[in-house]
Design a protein around this motif. Structure first.
Motif, short mmCIF file in Angstrom:
data_model
loop_
_atom_site.label_atom_id
_atom_site.label_comp_id
_atom_site.label_asym_id
_atom_site.label_seq_id
_atom_site.Cartn_x
_atom_site.Cartn_y
_atom_site.Cartn_z
N ARG A 83 75.25 21.39 -15.78
CA ARG A 83 74.02 20.78 -15.27
C ARG A 83 72.82 21.24 -16.07
N ILE A 84 71.78 20.42 -16.07
CA ILE A 84 70.51 20.76 -16.70
C ILE A 84 69.41 20.52 -15.68
N GLY A 85 68.70 21.58 -15.34
CA GLY A 85 67.56 21.45 -14.43
C GLY A 85 66.38 20.91 -15.20
N VAL A 86 65.61 20.03 -14.56
CA VAL A 86 64.47 19.38 -15.21
C VAL A 86 63.20 19.58 -14.38
N ALA A 87 62.13 19.98 -15.05
CA ALA A 87 60.81 20.07 -14.43
C ALA A 87 59.80 19.46 -15.39
N VAL A 88 58.70 18.95 -14.83
CA VAL A 88 57.67 18.30 -15.64
C VAL A 88 56.31 18.83 -15.23
N SER A 89 55.45 19.05 -16.22
CA SER A 89 54.10 19.54 -15.93
C SER A 89 53.20 18.38 -15.51
N ASP A 90 52.09 18.75 -14.87
CA ASP A 90 51.05 17.77 -14.62
C ASP A 90 50.30 17.53 -15.93
N LEU A 91 49.44 16.55 -15.97
CA LEU A 91 48.73 16.21 -17.21
C LEU A 91 47.79 17.30 -17.69
N LEU A 92 47.28 18.12 -16.78
CA LEU A 92 46.37 19.18 -17.18
C LEU A 92 47.10 20.42 -17.69
N ILE A 138 48.74 22.57 -15.82
CA ILE A 138 48.50 23.67 -14.88
C ILE A 138 49.72 23.94 -14.00
N THR A 139 50.35 22.88 -13.54
CA THR A 139 51.46 23.04 -12.59
C THR A 139 52.76 22.43 -13.08
N ALA A 140 53.82 23.11 -12.75
CA ALA A 140 55.18 22.62 -13.04
C ALA A 140 55.75 22.03 -11.76
N ASN A 141 56.40 20.89 -11.89
CA ASN A 141 56.98 20.21 -10.74
C ASN A 141 58.47 19.96 -10.95
N PRO A 142 59.29 20.36 -9.97
CA PRO A 142 60.73 20.10 -10.11
C PRO A 142 60.99 18.61 -10.07
N ARG A 143 61.91 18.14 -10.90
CA ARG A 143 62.21 16.71 -10.93
C ARG A 143 63.64 16.39 -10.56
N GLU A 144 64.60 16.95 -11.28
CA GLU A 144 65.98 16.56 -11.02
C GLU A 144 66.94 17.58 -11.62
N GLU A 199 74.90 25.22 0.44
CA GLU A 199 75.34 23.97 -0.20
C GLU A 199 74.17 23.26 -0.87
N LYS A 200 73.05 23.23 -0.21
CA LYS A 200 71.85 22.58 -0.74
C LYS A 200 71.28 23.38 -1.92
N ARG A 201 71.34 24.71 -1.84
CA ARG A 201 70.83 25.56 -2.93
C ARG A 201 71.54 25.23 -4.23
N LYS A 202 72.84 25.04 -4.15
CA LYS A 202 73.64 24.74 -5.35
C LYS A 202 73.16 23.45 -6.01
N GLN A 203 72.71 22.50 -5.20
CA GLN A 203 72.26 21.20 -5.72
C GLN A 203 70.88 21.28 -6.38
N VAL A 204 70.05 22.22 -5.95
CA VAL A 204 68.67 22.24 -6.43
C VAL A 204 68.29 23.44 -7.28
N ILE A 205 69.16 24.43 -7.38
CA ILE A 205 68.79 25.68 -8.06
C ILE A 205 68.40 25.46 -9.52
N ASP A 206 69.07 24.53 -10.21
CA ASP A 206 68.77 24.31 -11.63
C ASP A 206 67.37 23.75 -11.84
N LYS A 207 66.96 22.80 -10.99
CA LYS A 207 65.61 22.25 -11.17
C LYS A 207 64.54 23.24 -10.72
N VAL A 208 64.86 24.10 -9.77
CA VAL A 208 63.92 25.15 -9.37
C VAL A 208 63.78 26.16 -10.52
N ALA A 209 64.90 26.51 -11.15
CA ALA A 209 64.85 27.43 -12.31
C ALA A 209 64.03 26.81 -13.44
#
Length: 139
Positions: free
Chosen positions: A14-23, A25-31, A117-127
């Motif tokens: 799996r590959i966790g994905v996060a995207v920054s805001d345009l400024l 400043i903030t990282a947002n989990p995506r998928e 169970e839910k942690r396993k699904q989201v841990i990569d995008k949180v990382a």
């Protein structure tokens, strides 16, 4: 005008994905992207399209260093992935030390009372979000 940064927490499955805001400043989990087994070209194509869709100007990859700061096999694999991604996408790839990000992500999710169970699904995008936020904070 500033553009988005895309962070990837690259794993074998799996590959966790996060995207920054345009400024920037903030990282947002995506998928959490599930890799196409044995098909690195499909992975590259996916992230090249993803960068276009997000109007990104760079990728930030978590670099899994050893606790002593040295780089081992996982770091080598990540750098190879990053080199291919830079070549295919035409975007710069930056590396952010990711020591203990998965541990931090796990703690965050446990503190938020997220079931195992839910942690396993989201841990990569949180990382990936922690990786990107660290990068944004240091730049």
């Amino acid at each position: 005008m500033q553009k988005h940064k895309i962070a990837l927490d690259v794993g074998d499955v799996r590959i966790g994905v996060a995207v920054s805001d345009l400024l920037g400043i903030t990282a947002n989990p995506r998928e959490t992207y599930v890799r196409k087994k044995g098909d690195i070209e499909a992975d590259m194509e996916y992230f090249c399209r993803y960068a276009e869709k997000e109007d990104a100007d760079a990728f930030v990859l978590g670099l899994p260093k050893n606790m002593d700061g040295s780089e081992g096999e996982r770091a080598r694999v990540t750098r190879e992935f990053g080199s291919m991604l830079a070549e295919r996408s035409g975007l710069p790839v930056y590396y952010q030390d990711e020591r203990l990000t998965t541990v931090s992500a796990e703690r965050l999710l446990i503190d938020a009372d997220v079931r195992r169970e839910k942690r396993k699904q989201v841990i990569d995008k949180v990382a990936a979000t922690i990786i990107l936020q660290s990068y944004l904070d240091s730049h």
